[in-house]
Scaffold this motif. Structure first.
Motif, PDB file in Angstrom:
ATOM      1  N   TYR A 333       3.875  -3.171  10.665  1.00  0.00           N
ATOM      2  CA  TYR A 333       5.176  -2.528  10.852  1.00  0.00           C
ATOM      3  C   TYR A 333       5.452  -1.447   9.808  1.00  0.00           C
ATOM      4  O   TYR A 333       6.461  -0.751   9.892  1.00  0.00           O
ATOM      5  N   LEU A 334       4.557  -1.294   8.830  1.00  0.00           N
ATOM      6  CA  LEU A 334       4.715  -0.196   7.869  1.00  0.00           C
ATOM      7  C   LEU A 334       3.560   0.800   7.962  1.00  0.00           C
ATOM      8  O   LEU A 334       3.386   1.639   7.080  1.00  0.00           O
ATOM      9  N   GLN A 335       2.782   0.714   9.054  1.00  0.00           N
ATOM     10  CA  GLN A 335       1.589   1.569   9.112  1.00  0.00           C
ATOM     11  C   GLN A 335       1.927   3.055   9.053  1.00  0.00           C
ATOM     12  O   GLN A 335       1.145   3.855   8.554  1.00  0.00           O
ATOM     13  N   ASP A 336       3.134   3.411   9.518  1.00  0.00           N
ATOM     14  CA  ASP A 336       3.520   4.835   9.458  1.00  0.00           C
ATOM     15  C   ASP A 336       3.641   5.338   8.027  1.00  0.00           C
ATOM     16  O   ASP A 336       3.623   6.539   7.782  1.00  0.00           O
ATOM     17  N   THR A 337       3.822   4.405   7.109  1.00  0.00           N
ATOM     18  CA  THR A 337       4.101   4.831   5.730  1.00  0.00           C
ATOM     19  C   THR A 337       2.831   4.972   4.900  1.00  0.00           C
ATOM     20  O   THR A 337       2.915   5.323   3.717  1.00  0.00           O
ATOM     21  N   ALA A 338       1.671   4.671   5.500  1.00  0.00           N
ATOM     22  CA  ALA A 338       0.424   4.691   4.728  1.00  0.00           C
ATOM     23  C   ALA A 338       0.228   6.049   4.053  1.00  0.00           C
ATOM     24  O   ALA A 338       0.507   7.097   4.654  1.00  0.00           O
ATOM     25  N   VAL A 339      -0.210   6.006   2.815  1.00  0.00           N
ATOM     26  CA  VAL A 339      -0.531   7.252   2.125  1.00  0.00           C
ATOM     27  C   VAL A 339      -1.996   7.199   1.724  1.00  0.00           C
ATOM     28  O   VAL A 339      -2.514   6.142   1.368  1.00  0.00           O
ATOM     29  N   GLY A 340      -2.641   8.325   1.818  1.00  0.00           N
ATOM     30  CA  GLY A 340      -4.071   8.309   1.558  1.00  0.00           C
ATOM     31  C   GLY A 340      -4.430   8.848   0.198  1.00  0.00           C
ATOM     32  O   GLY A 340      -5.176   8.250  -0.560  1.00  0.00           O
ATOM     33  N   GLY A 341      -3.859   9.972  -0.160  1.00  0.00           N
ATOM     34  CA  GLY A 341      -4.353  10.676  -1.341  1.00  0.00           C
ATOM     35  C   GLY A 341      -3.510  10.471  -2.563  1.00  0.00           C
ATOM     36  O   GLY A 341      -3.438   9.375  -3.124  1.00  0.00           O
ATOM     37  N   VAL A 342      -2.815  11.525  -2.956  1.00  0.00           N
ATOM     38  CA  VAL A 342      -2.119  11.486  -4.240  1.00  0.00           C
ATOM     39  C   VAL A 342      -0.675  10.998  -4.132  1.00  0.00           C
ATOM     40  O   VAL A 342      -0.028  10.754  -5.134  1.00  0.00           O
ATOM     41  N   GLU A 343      -0.187  10.876  -2.876  1.00  0.00           N
ATOM     42  CA  GLU A 343       1.189  10.396  -2.752  1.00  0.00           C
ATOM     43  C   GLU A 343       1.255   8.911  -3.116  1.00  0.00           C
ATOM     44  O   GLU A 343       0.255   8.204  -3.039  1.00  0.00           O
ATOM     45  N   VAL A 344       2.451   8.465  -3.471  1.00  0.00           N
ATOM     46  CA  VAL A 344       2.587   7.106  -3.985  1.00  0.00           C
ATOM     47  C   VAL A 344       3.654   6.337  -3.215  1.00  0.00           C
ATOM     48  O   VAL A 344       4.777   6.819  -3.058  1.00  0.00           O
ATOM     49  N   ASN A 345       3.304   5.145  -2.752  1.00  0.00           N
ATOM     50  CA  ASN A 345       4.307   4.202  -2.257  1.00  0.00           C
ATOM     51  C   ASN A 345       4.642   3.265  -3.409  1.00  0.00           C
ATOM     52  O   ASN A 345       3.828   2.400  -3.763  1.00  0.00           O
ATOM     53  N   PHE A 346       5.825   3.431  -3.987  1.00  0.00           N
ATOM     54  CA  PHE A 346       6.139   2.577  -5.138  1.00  0.00           C
ATOM     55  C   PHE A 346       6.195   1.096  -4.759  1.00  0.00           C
ATOM     56  O   PHE A 346       6.017   0.228  -5.607  1.00  0.00           O
ATOM     57  N   ALA A 347       6.397   0.795  -3.465  1.00  0.00           N
ATOM     58  CA  ALA A 347       6.364  -0.606  -3.035  1.00  0.00           C
ATOM     59  C   ALA A 347       5.000  -1.233  -3.324  1.00  0.00           C
ATOM     60  O   ALA A 347       4.894  -2.451  -3.455  1.00  0.00           O
ATOM     61  N   ASP A 348       3.979  -0.381  -3.432  1.00  0.00           N
ATOM     62  CA  ASP A 348       2.629  -0.892  -3.689  1.00  0.00           C
ATOM     63  C   ASP A 348       2.356  -1.118  -5.164  1.00  0.00           C
ATOM     64  O   ASP A 348       1.242  -1.477  -5.542  1.00  0.00           O
ATOM     65  N   ARG A 349       3.355  -0.875  -6.003  1.00  0.00           N
ATOM     66  CA  ARG A 349       3.119  -1.054  -7.443  1.00  0.00           C
ATOM     67  C   ARG A 349       3.856  -2.262  -8.008  1.00  0.00           C
ATOM     68  O   ARG A 349       3.905  -2.463  -9.214  1.00  0.00           O
ATOM     69  N   GLY A 350       4.480  -3.032  -7.123  1.00  0.00           N
ATOM     70  CA  GLY A 350       5.236  -4.176  -7.627  1.00  0.00           C
ATOM     71  C   GLY A 350       5.679  -5.074  -6.493  1.00  0.00           C
ATOM     72  O   GLY A 350       5.090  -5.057  -5.402  1.00  0.00           O
ATOM     73  N   LEU A 351       6.750  -5.843  -6.739  1.00  0.00           N
ATOM     74  CA  LEU A 351       7.165  -6.870  -5.788  1.00  0.00           C
ATOM     75  C   LEU A 351       8.197  -6.402  -4.774  1.00  0.00           C
ATOM     76  O   LEU A 351       8.386  -7.029  -3.743  1.00  0.00           O
ATOM     77  N   GLN A 352       8.911  -5.312  -5.078  1.00  0.00           N
ATOM     78  CA  GLN A 352      10.006  -4.902  -4.196  1.00  0.00           C
ATOM     79  C   GLN A 352       9.533  -3.908  -3.142  1.00  0.00           C
ATOM     80  O   GLN A 352       8.840  -2.955  -3.484  1.00  0.00           O
ATOM     81  N   LEU A 353       9.965  -4.118  -1.896  1.00  0.00           N
ATOM     82  CA  LEU A 353       9.754  -3.087  -0.870  1.00  0.00           C
ATOM     83  C   LEU A 353      10.976  -2.155  -0.898  1.00  0.00           C
ATOM     84  O   LEU A 353      10.881  -0.996  -1.273  1.00  0.00           O
ATOM     85  N   THR A 354      12.124  -2.699  -0.533  1.00  0.00           N
ATOM     86  CA  THR A 354      13.341  -1.902  -0.648  1.00  0.00           C
ATOM     87  C   THR A 354      13.724  -1.819  -2.116  1.00  0.00           C
ATOM     88  O   THR A 354      13.842  -2.845  -2.787  1.00  0.00           O
ATOM     89  N   ARG A 355      13.847  -0.633  -2.601  1.00  0.00           N
ATOM     90  CA  ARG A 355      14.211  -0.462  -4.011  1.00  0.00           C
ATOM     91  C   ARG A 355      15.047   0.804  -4.160  1.00  0.00           C
ATOM     92  O   ARG A 355      14.896   1.753  -3.399  1.00  0.00           O
TER      93      ARG A 355
END
Ligand SMILES: Cc1ncc(COP(=O)(O)O)c(C=O)c1O
Length: 483
Positions: A333-355
């Motif tokens: 359900y978050l596949q649209d948000t995938a980032v490949g290169g230099v962009e950053v999903n901050f949800a991937d750096r910790g425990l919170q999705l909504t922040r």
């Protein structure tokens, strides 16, 4: 027979949750006025006001309000029944725990982030705020002396930063399996580490409390010895937490020495600099925190000594990509948000999705005043803590228990010709701290230094001045006590 029910199409304001622009402005100005007037009166107001649960319940307990209430009436209730019952952490004479005195642009940054309701979990939803976060963390990276590979994340606070660091290290050093792993803390480590160890499944026999020296700093030789013993016993030294400074007395562990020991054993070296870390902006702070750039990760709390409103913590990791390697998950359900290169999903750096977009307040306030103003405020707080130490040393009624270190001074009242036993002194000082808080005049908290009951003064606020230190110490020195 009735046909299928007609869908009810809502008109623009059919639910009643919209306000017209004029009303929105009016309510907003009302809140701004309240906040500014509070700041104008801060110096003359009580530092702290508490109340019993029974009193607060009698003021506030009520069923959910089915019907609307006038905004002005609600603000009136908050002003009467809620807002006064608080420790004013930004008061110039609030010297307890860890003070926090946010700047006005920081407060407005939080307001903006709420008002726009930025979802700062994924790049797709917040390219702007995510970039601001990257920029702000990069400023912290530079201040810490880290190389360009370092990165991090803004978090609710230091507790979450410590937990995130431990989870990251567990993943990076042990592939998530920590059965034989050992973690090294000191008796001065913050309680959030104990909680993090508990929730991450570490058993009591996986934690070593490394002895400290006479200034309550971790002994690097004792750390090395403990690690050697663990290795001999088939254990794996995983994670070492140094303080910079410790919440209790401001003690700064010997960071460079500890880094060398960790490197020897390939253990993750974490520095908990939640409250003290931003002292690195000053010349003397940089010298005291020498070696911090050798840590694998550092906890910093902008909501403490970088004058941001709650909540704003931060974890900076020297090998930045390890964070997302530890936390990255991509559900369908978050596949649209995938980032490949230099962009950053901050949800991937910790425990919170909504922040929330915490970076906005940091960015706005640092830009508005310039870093120089923050450096000056931190430097002044360091001077004031030294002044407090000197004042205690000069007093015949006060006894210094730990000298000023990163803004913290511990001492106690020791009346001449009066109470001398530890028990009596504890009762006397505990009573003094309580009476000072109840007087509304100032606030210090209490702790123990070498098991001795201590009054603890933490001077970080940018509003505190020499006369505030004097007022609180004079009160503690001269308040009547049993002799
Ligand atoms: C050294 C240290 N670490 C961690 C924390 C916890 O930070 P927070 O209260 O922001 O969760 C504190 C709080 O005072 C602290 O002083």
């Amino acid at each position: 027979m009735s046909g299928p029910e007609e869908p009810r199409v809502a008109g623009p304001d059919v639910d009643g949750l919209e306000l017209d622009p004029e009303t929105m402005r009016e309510l907003g100005y009302r809140v701004v006025d309240l906040l500014v007037e509070r700041l104008e009166r801060l110096d003359d107001s009580r530092v702290w006001r508490g109340a019993s649960r029974a009193e607060m319940e009698s003021r506030l307990r009520e069923p959910p309000p089915e019907e609307p209430t006038d905004f002005e009436e609600l603000i009136g209730r908050l002003e009467k029944d809620v807002l006064p019952f608080t420790g004013q952490h930004d008061h110039p004479r609030f010297f307890g725990y860890i003070p926090s005195s946010p700047t006005w642009p920081g407060v407005l940054g939080d307001f903006l982030a709420s008002g726009v309701n930025i979802f700062a979990g994924t790049w797709l939803q917040s390219a702007g705020a995510s970039t601001v976060e990257l920029v702000v963390i990069d400023w912290f990276r530079q201040w810490l002396g880290y190389g360009g590979r370092a990165s991090g994340i803004l978090l609710p606070g230091g507790s979450l930063a410590n937990l995130t660091a431990l989870a990251c290290a567990k993943e990076a050093k042990a592939g998530g399996r920590a059965a034989t792993a050992v973690v090294y803390v000191t008796p001065q480590s913050h309680s959030s580490l104990t909680r993090a160890l508990h929730v991450l499944g570490f058993e009591a026999d996986q934690v070593r409390s490394v002895p400290v020296d006479d200034r309550l700093r971790m002994r690097a030789d004792a750390l090395a010895a403990a690690m050697d013993a663990d290795v001999l016993a088939g254990r794996r030294p995983l994670f070492v937490v140094a303080n910079a400074g410790a919440t209790n007395t401001g003690a700064i562990d010997p960071l460079g020495e500890i880094a060398a020991v960790c490197a020897e054993q390939d253990a993750w070296f974490h520095v908990d600099a939640a409250y003290g870390g931003f002292a690195i902006l000053t010349e003397r702070g940089r010298a005291w925190l020498d070696g911090i750039d050798e840590a694998d990760s550092v906890t910093l709390d902008p909501h403490k000594w970088l004058y941001q409103p709650y909540e704003c913590g931060c974890l900076v990791v020297r090998n930045g990509p390890l964070l997302s390697q530890a936390f990255h998950i991509l559900p369908d359900y978050l596949q649209d948000t995938a980032v490949g290169g230099v962009e950053v999903n901050f949800a991937d750096r910790g425990l919170q999705l909504t922040r929330s977009a915490r970076a906005l307040k940091v960015w706005l306030s640092l830009h508005h005043f310039g870093v120089r103003a923050f450096r000056a405020a931190i430097d002044r707080a360091l001077d004031l803590a030294l002044l407090a130490e000197e004042r205690v040393r000069a007093s015949e009624e006060l006894e210094l228990l730990s000298p000023a270190s990163l803004g913290i001074v511990c001492f106690r009242r020791r009346p001449r010709g009066g109470a001398a036993g530890e028990r009596e002194l504890e009762a006397l000082n505990s009573d003094l701290a309580r009476r000072l808080a109840e007087s509304g005049e100032g606030l210090v908290s209490t702790t123990r230094v070498d098991r001795r009951f201590a009054l603890r003064m933490c001077v970080l606020g940018h509003r505190s001045r020499a006369e505030d230190i004097e007022r609180v110490l004079a009160w503690l020195e001269s308040a009547p006590v049993a002799r």
